[in-house]
Scaffold this active site. Structure first.
Site, short mmCIF file in Angstrom:
data_model
loop_
_atom_site.label_atom_id
_atom_site.label_comp_id
_atom_site.label_asym_id
_atom_site.label_seq_id
_atom_site.Cartn_x
_atom_site.Cartn_y
_atom_site.Cartn_z
N HIS A 20 0.83 -1.20 0.00
CA HIS A 20 0.00 0.00 0.00
C HIS A 20 0.87 1.26 0.00
CE1 HIS A 20 -3.08 2.73 2.13
NE2 HIS A 20 -3.34 2.70 0.84
N ASP A 28 7.97 5.33 -21.18
CA ASP A 28 8.29 5.20 -22.59
C ASP A 28 9.75 4.74 -22.73
OD1 ASP A 28 9.95 7.53 -22.31
OD2 ASP A 28 8.26 8.82 -22.85
N HIS A 106 8.19 17.44 -15.36
CA HIS A 106 8.92 16.23 -15.76
C HIS A 106 10.14 16.01 -14.86
CE1 HIS A 106 9.97 12.94 -18.36
NE2 HIS A 106 11.12 13.48 -18.70
N TYR A 128 6.69 11.86 -23.18
CA TYR A 128 6.04 11.95 -21.87
C TYR A 128 4.99 10.87 -21.63
CZ TYR A 128 8.46 16.38 -22.05
OH TYR A 128 9.43 17.34 -22.18
N ALA A 129 5.11 9.74 -22.28
CA ALA A 129 4.20 8.62 -22.06
C ALA A 129 4.70 7.83 -20.85
CB ALA A 129 4.11 7.74 -23.30
N ASN A 130 4.49 8.43 -19.68
CA ASN A 130 4.99 7.87 -18.43
C ASN A 130 3.93 8.07 -17.35
OD1 ASN A 130 7.79 7.68 -19.55
ND2 ASN A 130 7.67 9.90 -19.44
#
EC number: 5.4.99.62
Length: 139
Positions: A20, A28, A106, A128-130
């Site tokens: 938890h 990416d 970022h 920025y595909a994170n």
């Protein structure tokens, strides 16, 4: 053999061990991965597997209560952002909870990855595909 979607043993073990409020990052192909964090490298070639495919499989195995996304995605990759937020809405419905979404720079995002249990590198080649997924509890 497992009956669920996730077949990658390293990733399956990692998700099973996330407690938890602990986090798992999906990224990416270009995000720098600190040496101090476990790397689960799924990238085969450009676009394979995609960020969204990987997110879908991981969230079928992991209960998520919060996510962190880089602010820059809003301008630099709105298509992925829209799809990501749609997947999160579907996940909320499936899990029966509200997922907190936080946007950070970022640079801050990269600092947050230092605390991830692991970073899952995809073949995604769009900016920025994170996302950092924070584990919740289903009870």
């Amino acid at each position: 053999m497992k009956k669920t979607m996730l077949l990658n043993a390293q990733l399956s073990r990692c998700i099973a061990s996330v407690g938890h409020t602990e986090s798992l990052t999906i990224c990416d192909a270009g995000l720098p991965i600190p040496l101090s964090v476990e790397r689960i490298d799924l990238a085969l070639t450009a676009g394979v597997p995609s960020f969204l495919q990987t997110l879908n499989v991981v969230t079928n195995e992991m209960y998520v209560e919060r996510v962190v996304i880089a602010e820059e995605i809003k301008e630099k990759n709105p298509e992925i952002l829209t799809a990501l937020l749609t997947q999160l809405q579907q996940l909320e419905s499936h899990q029966g909870n509200q997922i907190q979404v936080e946007f950070v720079s970022h640079e801050t995002f990269k600092k947050f990855t230092l605390e991830s249990k692991a970073i899952v590198r995809t073949g995604e080649c769009s900016p920025y595909a994170n996302v950092i997924l924070y584990s919740g509890v289903p009870f």
